[in-house]
Design a protein around this motif. Structure first.
Motif, PDB file in Angstrom:
ATOM      1  N   THR A  69      22.927  -9.769  23.607  1.00 17.15           N
ATOM      2  CA  THR A  69      22.078 -10.914  23.251  1.00 17.15           C
ATOM      3  C   THR A  69      20.655 -10.402  23.035  1.00 17.15           C
ATOM      4  N   LEU A  70      20.392 -10.025  21.812  1.00 15.51           N
ATOM      5  CA  LEU A  70      19.125  -9.378  21.463  1.00 15.51           C
ATOM      6  C   LEU A  70      18.007 -10.376  21.195  1.00 15.51           C
ATOM      7  N   SER A  71      16.803  -9.935  21.466  1.00 17.42           N
ATOM      8  CA  SER A  71      15.587 -10.592  20.991  1.00 17.42           C
ATOM      9  C   SER A  71      14.537  -9.501  20.878  1.00 17.42           C
ATOM     10  N   PRO A  72      13.502  -9.711  20.077  1.00 22.79           N
ATOM     11  CA  PRO A  72      12.464  -8.684  19.955  1.00 22.79           C
ATOM     12  C   PRO A  72      11.858  -8.278  21.287  1.00 22.79           C
ATOM     13  N   LEU A  73      11.638  -9.241  22.183  1.00 24.80           N
ATOM     14  CA  LEU A  73      11.056  -8.916  23.478  1.00 24.80           C
ATOM     15  C   LEU A  73      12.003  -8.056  24.310  1.00 24.80           C
ATOM     16  N   TRP A  74      13.300  -8.355  24.237  1.00 24.77           N
ATOM     17  CA  TRP A  74      14.268  -7.555  24.979  1.00 24.77           C
ATOM     18  C   TRP A  74      14.302  -6.120  24.440  1.00 24.77           C
ATOM     19  N   VAL A  75      14.199  -5.985  23.130  1.00 28.19           N
ATOM     20  CA  VAL A  75      14.202  -4.644  22.545  1.00 28.19           C
ATOM     21  C   VAL A  75      13.010  -3.842  23.074  1.00 28.19           C
ATOM     22  N   GLN A  76      11.864  -4.476  23.191  1.00 31.26           N
ATOM     23  CA  GLN A  76      10.697  -3.789  23.730  1.00 31.26           C
ATOM     24  C   GLN A  76      10.948  -3.331  25.168  1.00 31.26           C
ATOM     25  N   GLY A  77      11.613  -4.187  25.954  1.00 25.48           N
ATOM     26  CA  GLY A  77      11.946  -3.802  27.320  1.00 25.48           C
ATOM     27  C   GLY A  77      12.925  -2.650  27.361  1.00 25.48           C
ATOM     28  N   MET A  78      13.905  -2.671  26.452  1.00 24.33           N
ATOM     29  CA  MET A  78      14.883  -1.586  26.376  1.00 24.33           C
ATOM     30  C   MET A  78      14.188  -0.261  26.065  1.00 24.33           C
ATOM     31  N   ILE A  79      13.317  -0.278  25.079  1.00 22.60           N
ATOM     32  CA  ILE A  79      12.630   0.952  24.677  1.00 22.60           C
ATOM     33  C   ILE A  79      11.744   1.464  25.797  1.00 22.60           C
ATOM     34  N   ALA A  80      11.089   0.551  26.513  1.00 17.28           N
ATOM     35  CA  ALA A  80      10.245   0.962  27.637  1.00 17.28           C
ATOM     36  C   ALA A  80      11.075   1.651  28.715  1.00 17.28           C
ATOM     37  N   ALA A  81      12.234   1.078  29.036  1.00 21.07           N
ATOM     38  CA  ALA A  81      13.099   1.660  30.070  1.00 21.07           C
ATOM     39  C   ALA A  81      13.657   3.007  29.628  1.00 21.07           C
ATOM     40  N   ILE A  82      14.098   3.087  28.370  1.00 21.71           N
ATOM     41  CA  ILE A  82      14.664   4.343  27.869  1.00 21.71           C
ATOM     42  C   ILE A  82      13.605   5.436  27.811  1.00 21.71           C
ATOM     43  N   THR A  83      12.431   5.084  27.346  1.00 18.62           N
ATOM     44  CA  THR A  83      11.349   6.071  27.246  1.00 18.62           C
ATOM     45  C   THR A  83      11.017   6.644  28.618  1.00 18.62           C
ATOM     46  N   ALA A  84      10.962   5.780  29.628  1.00 15.83           N
ATOM     47  CA  ALA A  84      10.686   6.251  30.981  1.00 15.83           C
ATOM     48  C   ALA A  84      11.838   7.103  31.509  1.00 15.83           C
TER      49      ALA A  84
END
Length: 270
Positions: A69-84
């Protein structure tokens, strides 16, 4: 890895460590995924906001990403978690749910793939299309079997230097060189919403405590599901009771039973 993994030892170690797993999953799956991870012996955290996802990922043994269940805000959270996670050498698992269903989903899947997941876990149709092959999937449902996605899985594993798990009536796990086949489970499993998504989170629990071999960690998660599914089927009368008995079976499965009942073999094309 000349011999099969010691699945009993992998389960015992995972439970002893009780790893914290950050599960960025979809709305439909959150409750089921959390209960599955808890029953198996790990500790789930279901948070995804960009403001904390990256900071929290640093505390975890693994991060799992599901685009159901995607949304732009969720994608930003995903990228933040993956980057860390990448910055701190923390493994992460990618579940490309129905990534072929819309432009937004396709673009997001490619964006996340470029961040190099440790493990990709999807059904055969998702793995086929992720590798550029044709498939017969419908939404989140697969129209293909695991064997038909064997070459696609190997291609993805080599291209992204990761392990790929293909799930279905039987499962395949490959690192691009070695491939394992996992049998078992129950025909009721596809009738229970979110069990596949929860499997991705469970895969995170195993890779958190067995970073030395993602192939073995992914196979352990799939094999645990298969054994618990067989146990739950002995008592279930339908999908609802199956889910209850399945979570109980994960909780009750001991390492010796797991080792003896796991149906895992090296896979060869036929």
């Amino acid at each position: 890895m000349k011999d099969l993994p010691d699945f009993g030892a992998l389960l015992a170690n995972m439970r002893r460590c009780n790893p914290l797993v950050q599960c960025i999953t979809n709305f439909v799956a959150m409750n089921t995924a959390a209960n599955v991870v808890l029953a198996a012996g790990a500790s789930p955290a279901m948070l995804h906001a960009q403001e904390e996802a990256g900071e929290f990922a640093q505390l975890c043994g693994a991060v799992t990403i599901n685009i159901g269940t995607l949304s732009p805000l969720w994608v930003q959270g995903m990228i933040a978690a993956i980057t860390a996670a990448n910055a701190h050498q923390i493994p992460w698992v990618f579940d490309p749910v129905a990534h072929f269903a819309s432009t937004f989903r396709r673009q997001t899947a490619q964006q996340l793939l470029a961040l190099k997941p440790t493990i990709i876990r999807g059904n055969a149709s998702e793995i086929l299309t992720l590798a550029g092959f044709r498939a017969q999937g419908k939404g989140a449902d697969s129209g293909d079997d695991a064997g038909s996605a064997y070459q696609a899985a190997q291609q993805l594993a080599r291209q992204y230097q990761c392990t790929v798990a293909v799930t279905g009536a039987y499962d395949l796990v490959t690192d691009g060189r070695k491939t394992l086949r996992i049998d078992g489970g129950c025909k009721l499993m596809p009738q229970v919403t979110a069990l596949g998504c929860a499997l991705t989170c469970l895969t995170g629990a195993f890779i958190a405590t067995h970073r030395a071999c993602a192939l073995a960690a992914a196979a352990a998660a799939l094999a645990m599901y298969a054994v618990a599914g067989e146990q739950a089927a002995l008592q279930a009368k339908g999908p609802a009771s199956f889910q209850m008995h399945f979570i109980d079976a994960l909780y009750a499965l001991d390492p010796a039973q797991f080792q003896s009942q796991a149906k895992v073999q090296f896979y060869e094309t036929v």
